[in-house]
Design an enzyme around this catalytic site. Structure first.
Site, PDB file in Angstrom:
ATOM      1  N   SER A  94      40.809  46.150  47.724  1.00 16.30           N
ATOM      2  CA  SER A  94      39.420  46.461  48.039  1.00 16.30           C
ATOM      3  C   SER A  94      38.791  47.305  46.926  1.00 16.30           C
ATOM      4  CB  SER A  94      39.366  47.220  49.369  1.00 16.30           C
ATOM      5  OG  SER A  94      38.032  47.539  49.646  1.00 16.30           O
ATOM      6  N   GLY A  95      37.646  46.857  46.442  1.00 17.07           N
ATOM      7  CA  GLY A  95      36.955  47.602  45.391  1.00 17.07           C
ATOM      8  C   GLY A  95      37.367  47.177  43.990  1.00 17.07           C
ATOM      9  N   THR A  99      34.162  40.414  44.669  1.00 20.08           N
ATOM     10  CA  THR A  99      32.869  39.838  45.022  1.00 20.08           C
ATOM     11  C   THR A  99      31.936  39.793  43.811  1.00 20.08           C
ATOM     12  OG1 THR A  99      33.179  40.723  47.214  1.00 20.08           O
ATOM     13  CG2 THR A  99      30.976  39.983  46.684  1.00 20.08           C
ATOM     14  N   ASN A 142      35.213  51.340  48.950  1.00 14.13           N
ATOM     15  CA  ASN A 142      34.183  50.534  48.278  1.00 14.13           C
ATOM     16  C   ASN A 142      32.870  50.690  49.045  1.00 14.13           C
ATOM     17  OD1 ASN A 142      32.646  48.572  47.069  1.00 14.13           O
ATOM     18  ND2 ASN A 142      34.045  46.863  47.499  1.00 14.13           N
ATOM     19  N   SER A 145      31.862  46.974  50.585  1.00 14.61           N
ATOM     20  CA  SER A 145      33.093  46.226  50.829  1.00 14.61           C
ATOM     21  C   SER A 145      32.836  45.001  51.713  1.00 14.61           C
ATOM     22  CB  SER A 145      34.098  47.158  51.501  1.00 14.61           C
ATOM     23  OG  SER A 145      35.301  46.493  51.722  1.00 14.61           O
ATOM     24  N   SER A 146      33.290  43.840  51.256  1.00 12.77           N
ATOM     25  CA  SER A 146      33.153  42.626  52.089  1.00 12.77           C
ATOM     26  C   SER A 146      34.178  42.733  53.204  1.00 12.77           C
ATOM     27  CB  SER A 146      33.464  41.370  51.284  1.00 12.77           C
ATOM     28  OG  SER A 146      32.775  41.375  50.081  1.00 12.77           O
ATOM     29  N   GLY A 402      42.659  41.441  49.479  1.00 16.02           N
ATOM     30  CA  GLY A 402      44.039  41.454  49.005  1.00 16.02           C
ATOM     31  C   GLY A 402      44.955  42.120  50.016  1.00 16.02           C
ATOM     32  N   GLU A 404      46.987  44.587  52.167  1.00 15.44           N
ATOM     33  CA  GLU A 404      46.543  45.910  52.650  1.00 15.44           C
ATOM     34  C   GLU A 404      47.655  46.638  53.378  1.00 15.44           C
ATOM     35  OE1 GLU A 404      43.173  45.479  55.248  1.00 15.44           O
ATOM     36  OE2 GLU A 404      41.769  45.331  53.576  1.00 15.44           O
TER      37      GLU A 404
HETATM   38  N1  LIG Z   1      31.952  43.549  36.513  1.00 15.02           N
HETATM   39  C1  LIG Z   1      31.466  44.653  37.068  1.00 15.02           C
HETATM   40  N2  LIG Z   1      30.517  45.363  36.427  1.00 15.02           N
HETATM   41  C2  LIG Z   1      30.018  46.489  36.971  1.00 15.02           C
HETATM   42  N3  LIG Z   1      30.403  46.989  38.166  1.00 15.02           N
HETATM   43  C3  LIG Z   1      31.344  46.308  38.851  1.00 15.02           C
HETATM   44  C4  LIG Z   1      31.930  45.109  38.354  1.00 15.02           C
HETATM   45  N4  LIG Z   1      32.818  44.685  39.250  1.00 15.02           N
HETATM   46  C5  LIG Z   1      32.786  45.557  40.271  1.00 15.02           C
HETATM   47  N5  LIG Z   1      31.903  46.548  40.038  1.00 15.02           N
HETATM   48  C6  LIG Z   1      31.581  47.693  40.907  1.00 15.02           C
HETATM   49  O1  LIG Z   1      32.624  47.850  41.840  1.00 15.02           O
HETATM   50  C7  LIG Z   1      32.122  47.722  43.171  1.00 15.02           C
HETATM   51  C8  LIG Z   1      33.133  47.017  44.024  1.00 15.02           C
HETATM   52  O2  LIG Z   1      33.256  45.683  43.615  1.00 15.02           O
HETATM   53  P1  LIG Z   1      33.418  44.500  44.655  1.00 15.02           P
HETATM   54  O3  LIG Z   1      32.559  44.731  45.839  1.00 15.02           O
HETATM   55  O4  LIG Z   1      33.256  43.235  43.916  1.00 15.02           O
HETATM   56  O5  LIG Z   1      34.940  44.724  45.079  1.00 15.02           O
HETATM   57  P2  LIG Z   1      35.825  43.775  46.032  1.00 15.02           P
HETATM   58  O6  LIG Z   1      37.110  43.553  45.336  1.00 15.02           O
HETATM   59  O7  LIG Z   1      35.056  42.579  46.421  1.00 15.02           O
HETATM   60  O8  LIG Z   1      36.087  44.743  47.256  1.00 15.02           O
HETATM   61  P3  LIG Z   1      36.215  44.409  48.827  1.00 15.02           P
HETATM   62  O9  LIG Z   1      37.511  43.707  49.031  1.00 15.02           O
HETATM   63  O10 LIG Z   1      36.203  45.761  49.430  1.00 15.02           O
HETATM   64  O11 LIG Z   1      35.027  43.604  49.183  1.00 15.02           O
HETATM   65  C9  LIG Z   1      30.807  46.980  43.039  1.00 15.02           C
HETATM   66  O12 LIG Z   1      29.919  47.301  44.061  1.00 15.02           O
HETATM   67  C10 LIG Z   1      30.316  47.482  41.695  1.00 15.02           C
HETATM   68  O13 LIG Z   1      29.706  48.736  41.844  1.00 15.02           O
END
Ligand SMILES: Nc1ncnc2c1ncn2[C@@H]1O[C@H](COP(=O)(O)OP(=O)(O)OP(=O)(O)O)[C@@H](O)[C@H]1O
Length: 826
Positions: A94-95, A99, A142, A145-146, A402, A404
């Site tokens: 997560s984070g 996404t 996050n 977070s999705s 992923g 957890e």
């Molecule tokens: N390529 C990037 N450039 C800038 N910031 C990023 C980038 N990737 C991620 N971030 C930052 O990290 C945060 C978390 O990313 P994201 O929501 O894609 O994580 P995730 O793996 O989908 O987490 P979750 O499983 O909790 O949904 C985003 O809101 C953004 O602030």
């Protein structure tokens, strides 16, 4: 080789390389064909501009710095060349940035090949903010977070233009709808609507601030707001905490503005004002429903409860918004309908009064049922807005949580880790097993790499007699209980190496869990102890009969539709309160199986996202945690294989077919394998960088640029390469001709002729002095003399023929292999 593509691989070099690159804002790295993406936690807008999109279009992987766009482009080119749908599996904790990576891929595909799709392109891109409003939440890990998984397909027609899309979603986290931990929030929409709905709508839906609603009050009640929103927001929209501490800050989030964006996005996907109002009304109804509290009813001798007088107004508002009679809502929340199955009056309907805690659970079940169906509806509306009729192929992007493990792990973690076991197996099969089998079949002589097969962990969960099966069986008992379920897991599955009692855990917290309160699963990424007290409840998303009945009689046709569509998609009416629609676990199992079928039928690309630190800040690289993420995702085993493997490959036939149209006659008659040899020679590639298998051409890791150069199917590239082959041919023929002329000249002048002649004369002299076998030996010498003279005469009268020369070209030695012989054709 580009510096982002690692050649000498082991854990240490990988970690160090990723660290060095991260320090220079180079957040992407390739390990073979797998992209590692480290979350920069800062604005990297310049990395994703329209100019960068253009730069990566049609470019071979490896010719430009590693990038998520390069993977998207590779997926597109593979789809086009191999005529096969593709998928991109994005994983990470997560984070980690899953996404965000997914959104960049979609944008890349839509911006590059979606312009002809017009509105569809805009709708596909608008889908994400909508999904995020309803399916994302602030967690401690996050801010955005999705809380659900998704597989987004972008469909293409036979001309390789975007024609539409389709989203499948998995496992929305339902428990969040009715409560969150102190620092977390409910789904963004609840805050967005409180912060950003116009006054008239707020009034109509009786909305106030998040600390007025039970479902948001116990978590974090601050809004996300930028400077401007902070100043313009009225105090009555803010919670006490928000007023005291100020807003939360995240460059990507602003609740008030996000509501306006959401409204616009919903309009873009085709929802009119009335439909949007229906959605907002449902959201508000959930909030008000959560405020309906219960207490023991002193007048009820059967131990029933009643709605607390202080929450009667909430009951009335919730009833109004749900389109039901307040008394009926009251009734449905306080008692459960039961049909007698035994006794004299079989089938008689009786009302069983609920205790206070049971009424609270019934209320929460209704809220969760309404909200999760609303989410299903939102996804289905998005899908209807991006329809396609003539899809030839698709590129699917999987963004799912992923592996957890927390201090307390429940059914949600169990499902997500089950899913990750399946994905890990897929990864192992695609990257490790299939790869090694292929090397063997093709005779490449690559050393075997062993890896742990996790089929037994999957079996423990999903086979008949496994944990999910036992959970469903427990639900069917007259008096299901968590303790009995846990006992049956230990007794039924105790033989599996993957299952253990909680007291076998390495963590003290888990060792304190009693044998009948939980179980431990040894997953591929580590052991996780699950607490089973809520498993039964979370596995069953059916409502009590009285609540189902209430919804079906609602005057709110939108709400009715939400529940009706579910029944319709399942093709039968739900049997109330039971697992007639299938349990959450069994539905998820089926969804996963469908997903795996899809992944198995597509070409796959993997993106492994890495979270550099838990503080969510830029410029902080926590090596230990990053290494464990790399290990968890199976990257370290991949390293071993890739160290000696050949990750890029193409069948000779397909390569040849791609070029055939552009080949002149003398090249067109070649067999495909020979043509490929010629192509590589013409490009001057190093022999250590590639290998010829039985049916395919293979390239070493880090040689994407070279590989992609020959795989680029656009006509200019093909024509240019064919021109290079022709040029190489002319040059090599010229060299051969020169050599030929040179050798003849040399032979003519050569002393060896004289030398050989004098040797023969000496031999004849010696033979004439022999006592024994003189005659026979003299005959031999005479024969030698004759054949020698014939050859010399022949050489002197005309030069060597081309095939004779080709058998011995300069610098190539004498070749006996079929290719070498064939090489003589030129
Ligand atoms: N390529 C990037 N450039 C800038 N910031 C990023 C980038 N990737 C991620 N971030 C930052 O990290 C945060 C978390 O990313 P994201 O929501 O894609 O994580 P995730 O793996 O989908 O987490 P979750 O499983 O909790 O949904 C985003 O809101 C953004 O602030």
């Amino acid at each position: 080789m580009h510096e982002g593509a690692l050649m000498n691989l082991n854990e240490a070099t990988l970690l160090n390389n990723v660290r060095l690159r991260y320090g220079r804002d180079a957040i992407y790295t390739y390990v073979a064909n797998i992209l590692l993406a480290v979350n920069p936690y800062k604005d990297m807008r310049q990395l994703y501009s329209s100019e960068v999109i253009k730069k990566y279009q049609g470019k071979s992987l490896g010719t430009l710095p590693p990038h998520v766009f390069a993977i998207a482009d590779k997926a597109f080119r593979d789809m086009k060349v191999l005529k096969q749908s593709q998928s991109v599996v994005v994983s990470g904790e997560s984070g980690a940035g899953k996404t965000e990576s997914t959104k960049y891929i979609l944008r890349y595909l839509c911006k590059s090949w979606g312009s002809a799709a017009g509105e569809i392109e805009a709708r596909i891109l608008q889908a994400n903010p909508i999904l995020e409003s309803f399916g994302n939440a602030k967690t401690t890990r996050n801010n955005n977070s999705s809380r659900f998984g998704k597989f987004i397909e972008i469909h293409f027609n036979d001309r390789m233009s975007v024609v539409g899309g389709y989203i499948s979603h998995y496992l929305l986290e339902r428990s969040r709808i009715v409560g969150q931990s102190r620092e977390e929030r409910n789904y963004h929409i609840f805050y967005q609507i409180c912060a950003g709905a116009p006054d008239s709508l707020r009034k109509q839906l009786r909305l106030s601030s998040p600390d007025h609603f039970q479902y948001t009050r116990l978590g974090c009640t601050q809004y996300f707001a930028d400077k401007e929103s902070k100043q313009s927001m009225n105090a009555d929209r803010q919670s006490a905490d928000h007023r005291k501490k100020g807003p939360l800050s995240d460059p990507n989030l602003d609740d008030a503005k996000d509501f306006a964006r959401l409204d616009k996005a919903l309009a873009t996907i085709g929802l009119g004002e009335k439909q949007r109002l229906d959605i907002y009304t449902t959201v508000a109804a959930v909030l008000h429903l959560g405020n309906v509290a219960f207490e023991d009813n002193p007048e009820d001798r059967k131990g029933g409860c009643m709605v607390s007088p202080s929450s009667e107004q909430s009951l009335a508002t919730a009833a109004a918004l749900l389109g039901v009679d307040p008394d009926e809502l009251n009734q449905a929340l306080l008692a459960r309908v039961m049909q007698t199955s035994k006794g004299g009056a079989k089938g008689t309907v009786i009302m069983v009064p609920l205790k206070t805690h049971e009424a609270h659970s019934a209320r929460d079940a209704l809220a969760k049922g309404i909200y999760s169906r609303l989410f299903d509806y939102i996804v289905s509306v998005i899908n209807q807005s991006i329809p396609f009729s003539s899809s030839s192929y698709y590129i699917g992007v999987l963004d799912i949580a992923g592996f957890e493990y927390f201090t307390v792990n429940s059914f949600e973690q169990f499902c997500i880790n089950y899913c990750n076991e399946k994905l890990q197996q897929f990864f192992n099969q695609r990257i490790l097993r299939d790869e090694q089998e292929l090397y063997e079949r093709e005779g490449l002589g690559v050393k075997k790499i062993s890896y742990v097969d996790n089929q037994d962990a999957i079996d423990l969960i999903e086979t008949k007699g496994g944990i999910l099966y036992l959970l469903d069986e427990e639900s069917k008992l007259p008096r299901p209980s968590a303790v009995h379920f846990t006992q049956s897991v230990h007794s039924g599955c105790g033989g599996s190496f993957r299952l253990a009692l909680p007291r076998k855990s390495k963590l003290r917290d888990h060792r304190e869990i009693r044998d009948d309160e939980g179980f431990l699963v040894r997953h591929f990424a580590g052991a996780v102890c699950y607490q089973t007290d809520k498993f039964l409840e979370k596995n069953n998303d059916a409502l009590h009969g009285s609540l189902e009945g209430l919804i079906h009689e609602s005057r709110n046709s939108f709400l009715q539709g939400l529940f009706a569509s579910q029944a319709a998609t399942n093709g039968k009416a739900p049997a109330r309160g039971k697992l007639a629609l299938g349990s959450v676990g069994s539905k998820f199992k089926q969804q996963l199986s469908d997903l795996m079928d899809k992944l198995n039928s597509t070409g796959t690309n993997f993106i492994r996202c890495i979270k550099p630190n838990p503080k969510m800040v830029d410029r902080l690289f926590e090596g230990g945690q990053i290494l464990s993420q790399l290990q968890c995702s199976g990257m370290t085993t991949v390293l071993q294989l890739m160290q000696q493997g050949y990750p890029s490959r193409a069948p000779f036939n397909e390569l040849y077919a791609m070029y055939k149209k552009y080949l002149p006659k003398e090249l067109a008659r070649l067999d495909p394998r020979l043509f490929c040899k010629l192509l590589l020679r013409a490009l001057g590639l190093n022999e250590h960088d590639f290998k010829f298998g039985m049916t395919k051409l293979f390239f070493r890791p880090g040689k994407f640029a070279e590989f992609d150069q020959i795989m680029k199917s656009d006509p200019e590239n093909l024509a240019a390469l064919v021109a290079r082959v022709r040029k190489w041919l002319v040059v090599s023929r010229w060299k051969k001709a020169i050599w030929c002329a040179y050798s003849v000249i040399k032979l003519r002048k050569q002393d060896p002729v004289k030398g050989l002649q004098s040797t023969l004369t000496q031999m004849a002299d010696m033979v004439s002095k022999m006592k024994k076998d003189r005659e026979a030996s003299a005959k031999h010498v005479q024969q030698l003399q004759v054949s020698f003279e014939t050859v010399v005469k022949k050489i002197r009268s005309k030069p060597l023929t081309q095939p004779q020369v080709s058998r011995r070209p300069p610098g190539q030695g004498v070749g006996n292999s079929p290719e070498r012989r064939n090489f003589g054709l030129f």
